[in-house]
Motif scaffolding. Structure first.
Motif, PDB file in Angstrom:
ATOM      1  N   ASN A   1       0.808  -1.229   0.000  1.00 28.08           N
ATOM      2  CA  ASN A   1       0.000   0.000   0.000  1.00 28.08           C
ATOM      3  C   ASN A   1       0.841   1.279   0.000  1.00 28.08           C
ATOM      4  N   LYS A   2       1.963   1.219  -0.733  1.00 25.54           N
ATOM      5  CA  LYS A   2       2.854   2.387  -0.776  1.00 25.54           C
ATOM      6  C   LYS A   2       2.892   3.050  -2.154  1.00 25.54           C
ATOM      7  N   GLY A   3       2.097   2.562  -3.091  1.00 29.89           N
ATOM      8  CA  GLY A   3       1.961   3.267  -4.360  1.00 29.89           C
ATOM      9  C   GLY A   3       2.424   2.530  -5.598  1.00 29.89           C
ATOM     10  N   LEU A   4       3.436   1.655  -5.487  1.00 33.75           N
ATOM     11  CA  LEU A   4       3.963   0.985  -6.668  1.00 33.75           C
ATOM     12  C   LEU A   4       3.472  -0.457  -6.746  1.00 33.75           C
ATOM     13  N   LEU A   5       3.152  -0.895  -7.958  1.00 34.37           N
ATOM     14  CA  LEU A   5       2.751  -2.286  -8.196  1.00 34.37           C
ATOM     15  C   LEU A   5       3.936  -3.218  -7.993  1.00 34.37           C
ATOM     16  N   TYR A   6       3.658  -4.399  -7.455  1.00 36.80           N
ATOM     17  CA  TYR A   6       4.686  -5.435  -7.363  1.00 36.80           C
ATOM     18  C   TYR A   6       4.362  -6.496  -8.412  1.00 36.80           C
TER      19      TYR A   6
ATOM     20  N   THR B   1       3.270   8.848  -9.363  1.00 33.67           N
ATOM     21  CA  THR B   1       4.267   9.638 -10.083  1.00 33.67           C
ATOM     22  C   THR B   1       5.410  10.038  -9.156  1.00 33.67           C
ATOM     23  N   GLY B   2       5.060  10.457  -7.940  1.00 32.91           N
ATOM     24  CA  GLY B   2       6.088  10.815  -6.963  1.00 32.91           C
ATOM     25  C   GLY B   2       6.993   9.650  -6.628  1.00 32.91           C
ATOM     26  N   GLN B   3       6.404   8.469  -6.464  1.00 37.26           N
ATOM     27  CA  GLN B   3       7.206   7.286  -6.134  1.00 37.26           C
ATOM     28  C   GLN B   3       8.104   6.875  -7.300  1.00 37.26           C
ATOM     29  N   ILE B   4       7.619   7.041  -8.521  1.00 35.90           N
ATOM     30  CA  ILE B   4       8.474   6.764  -9.680  1.00 35.90           C
ATOM     31  C   ILE B   4       9.679   7.687  -9.670  1.00 35.90           C
ATOM     32  N   GLU B   5       9.433   8.967  -9.456  1.00 34.75           N
ATOM     33  CA  GLU B   5      10.533   9.930  -9.486  1.00 34.75           C
ATOM     34  C   GLU B   5      11.498   9.732  -8.322  1.00 34.75           C
ATOM     35  N   ILE B   6      10.992   9.348  -7.162  1.00 33.71           N
ATOM     36  CA  ILE B   6      11.855   9.121  -5.998  1.00 33.71           C
ATOM     37  C   ILE B   6      12.738   7.890  -6.183  1.00 33.71           C
ATOM     38  N   ASN B   7      12.168   6.825  -6.750  1.00 32.64           N
ATOM     39  CA  ASN B   7      12.869   5.536  -6.795  1.00 32.64           C
ATOM     40  C   ASN B   7      13.560   5.214  -8.110  1.00 32.64           C
ATOM     41  N   PHE B   8      13.252   5.985  -9.192  1.00 32.19           N
ATOM     42  CA  PHE B   8      13.810   5.655 -10.504  1.00 32.19           C
ATOM     43  C   PHE B   8      14.598   6.786 -11.140  1.00 32.19           C
ATOM     44  N   THR B   9      14.769   7.907 -10.429  1.00 29.66           N
ATOM     45  CA  THR B   9      15.567   8.997 -11.005  1.00 29.66           C
ATOM     46  C   THR B   9      16.716   9.355 -10.068  1.00 29.66           C
ATOM     47  N   PRO B  10      17.804   9.911 -10.613  1.00 31.75           N
ATOM     48  CA  PRO B  10      18.995  10.181  -9.785  1.00 31.75           C
ATOM     49  C   PRO B  10      18.814  11.391  -8.875  1.00 31.75           C
ATOM     50  N   ASN B  11      19.499  11.330  -7.741  1.00 32.43           N
ATOM     51  CA  ASN B  11      19.554  12.471  -6.809  1.00 32.43           C
ATOM     52  C   ASN B  11      18.178  12.928  -6.357  1.00 32.43           C
ATOM     53  N   SER B  12      17.260  11.989  -6.225  1.00 32.13           N
ATOM     54  CA  SER B  12      15.887  12.338  -5.852  1.00 32.13           C
ATOM     55  C   SER B  12      15.776  12.550  -4.347  1.00 32.13           C
ATOM     56  N   VAL B  13      14.807  13.342  -3.972  1.00 27.12           N
ATOM     57  CA  VAL B  13      14.546  13.638  -2.571  1.00 27.12           C
ATOM     58  C   VAL B  13      13.282  12.896  -2.148  1.00 27.12           C
ATOM     59  N   GLY B  14      13.361  12.190  -1.037  1.00 26.06           N
ATOM     60  CA  GLY B  14      12.212  11.447  -0.542  1.00 26.06           C
ATOM     61  C   GLY B  14      12.620  10.076  -0.066  1.00 26.06           C
TER      62      GLY B  14
END
Length: 391
Positions: free
Chosen positions: A142-147, A195-208
């Motif tokens: 329940n954190k946003g991303l599909l497994y 979208t936020g979780q994608i950017e946090i976990n799949f892009t460099p130097n992300s904040v979160g």
């Protein structure tokens, strides 16, 4: 651009049409003589782009077939085959197909958008609601991303599993498409979360807060989003389909989107066919993931280096890359991609092969593959007729 390439692509989509919807191939090959969710919807998107009412009617039948055979728990069939009164429904082989669910939602909404008919969405609202609940359940934590299980999407013989980038992006597209009609605040919030979780976990130097902070810190994030991660860590191959979707949906900073575009164009230009490979670099026999790749096939092994998912080039994938380039204002580059797609589709008197060895240029897979034709139609109409999908 030659109209012959376009006419041949339309002819193949017509040949791949059946009373139940689009078949994966016009060739009489049993596993491809079925209505597949992702293949059928992608062919349906091409039908909409073409404006051909007969093909659009086949798209409508495709969606009806998938909806009729939806499992009670919400799963959309991977494929359906009808033979008289006998109906064979598959929800996946070695694993279920997560992307069948998202492609179905996208298909319904794109069809309704083209027809400017909210009644279409209303008709299938119950089916879509089941899909959305199932997608929520597939988050597990329940954190946003599909497994997603191994073998759980179009790259069904590749090594991606866990939090697979491609599936997260398709879900965003599906939710955005549906919310165009229902304007639901909870769905809008969900889109922001994913979208936020994608950017946090799949892009460099992300904040979160990362899903897997240690694994994120151990990899060198390159000029693209990695293909997947799981509790075992990241798989860092370039996924052309997923990164094309990220560009198309404009996810990530503008600077990072530009980096993806530059990397993708350079990689395309380095290859013999001037097309992107599905995943890059290829997994070799000496690589740690070779055993996983080698064992992930139900019938025969096809993922030799530079072939199939393992570095092979697909017209279908490059069709979406072309759409992504257009969305990024790269019209000249998109035209180059279309010309390269048309060139491989025309091999052996327009045999529309499934994929090609990106090193030798040799054709692989099934001929008269419907979504190879669909790629050419979608991209050509987007370039020449300024056709746009709902995003």
């Amino acid at each position: 651009m030659s109209d012959l390439n376009y006419m041949k692509a339309i002819e193949l989509l017509q040949r791949a049409s059946s009373s139940e919807g689009f078949l994966a191939s016009a060739q009489n090959i049993s596993n491809y003589k079925r209505v597949w969710a992702r293949d059928g919807v992608i062919c349906g998107l091409a039908a909409l782009a073409s404006g051909d009412e007969v093909l659009i009617g086949t798209f409508r039948k495709t969606l009806e077939t998938l909806a009729t055979n939806q499992h009670r728990n919400g799963t959309i069939p991977s494929n359906v085959m009808t033979n008289g009164d006998v109906v064979e429904v598959s929800y996946g082989g070695l694993a279920g197909r997560v992307d069948a669910v998202t492609w179905f939602i996208i298909g319904i909404c794109q069809y309704a958008f083209y027809k400017n008919d909210f009644a279409v969405v209303k008709k299938y609202k119950g089916n879509i609601q089941k899909c959305l609940r199932l997608l929520e359940a597939w988050e597990f934590n329940n954190k946003g991303l599909l497994y997603v299980p191994l073998s759980g999407n179009w790259a069904d013989e590749y090594i991606t599993d866990g939090y697979v980038l491609y599936d997260q992006l398709l879900r965003v597209w599906a939710l955005k498409s549906y919310n165009h009609f229902v304007n639901d605040k909870s769905i809008a919030s969900k889109i922001e979360i994913i979208t936020g979780q994608i950017e946090i976990n799949f892009t460099p130097n992300s904040v979160g807060e990362k899903y897997h902070e240690r694994a994120y810190n151990e990899i060198i994030m390159k000029n693209f989003m990695p293909c997947s991660f799981s509790p075992a860590g990241y798989k860092t191959q370039f996924d052309a389909f997923a990164n094309s979707l990220a560009l198309y949906l404009k996810i990530g900073s503008e600077e990072f989107q530009n980096a993806i575009v530059d990397y993708s164009i350079a990689l395309k230009n380095e290859r013999l066919l001037h097309l992107l490979p599905a995943f890059w670099p290829p997994i070799e026999e000496t690589d740690v993931d070779w055993t996983l790749l080698k064992n992930n096939c139900k019938y025969e092994f096809r993922n030799y280096p530079y072939e199939f998912h393992n570095g092979g080039s697909w017209a279908m994938v490059n069709g979406f890359f072309g759409l992504a380039l257009l969305s990024q204002g790269k019209s000249a580059e998109a035209i180059e991609v279309l010309e390269a797609i048309n060139k491989i589709n025309a091999i052996e008197n327009y045999s529309f092969y499934e994929n090609f060895n990106s090193k030798t240029g040799e054709q692989n897979g099934v001929p008269f593959c419907a979504w190879s034709a669909a790629a050419a139609v979608m991209l050509r109409q987007s370039i020449d007729a300024d056709f746009n999908f709902l995003i």
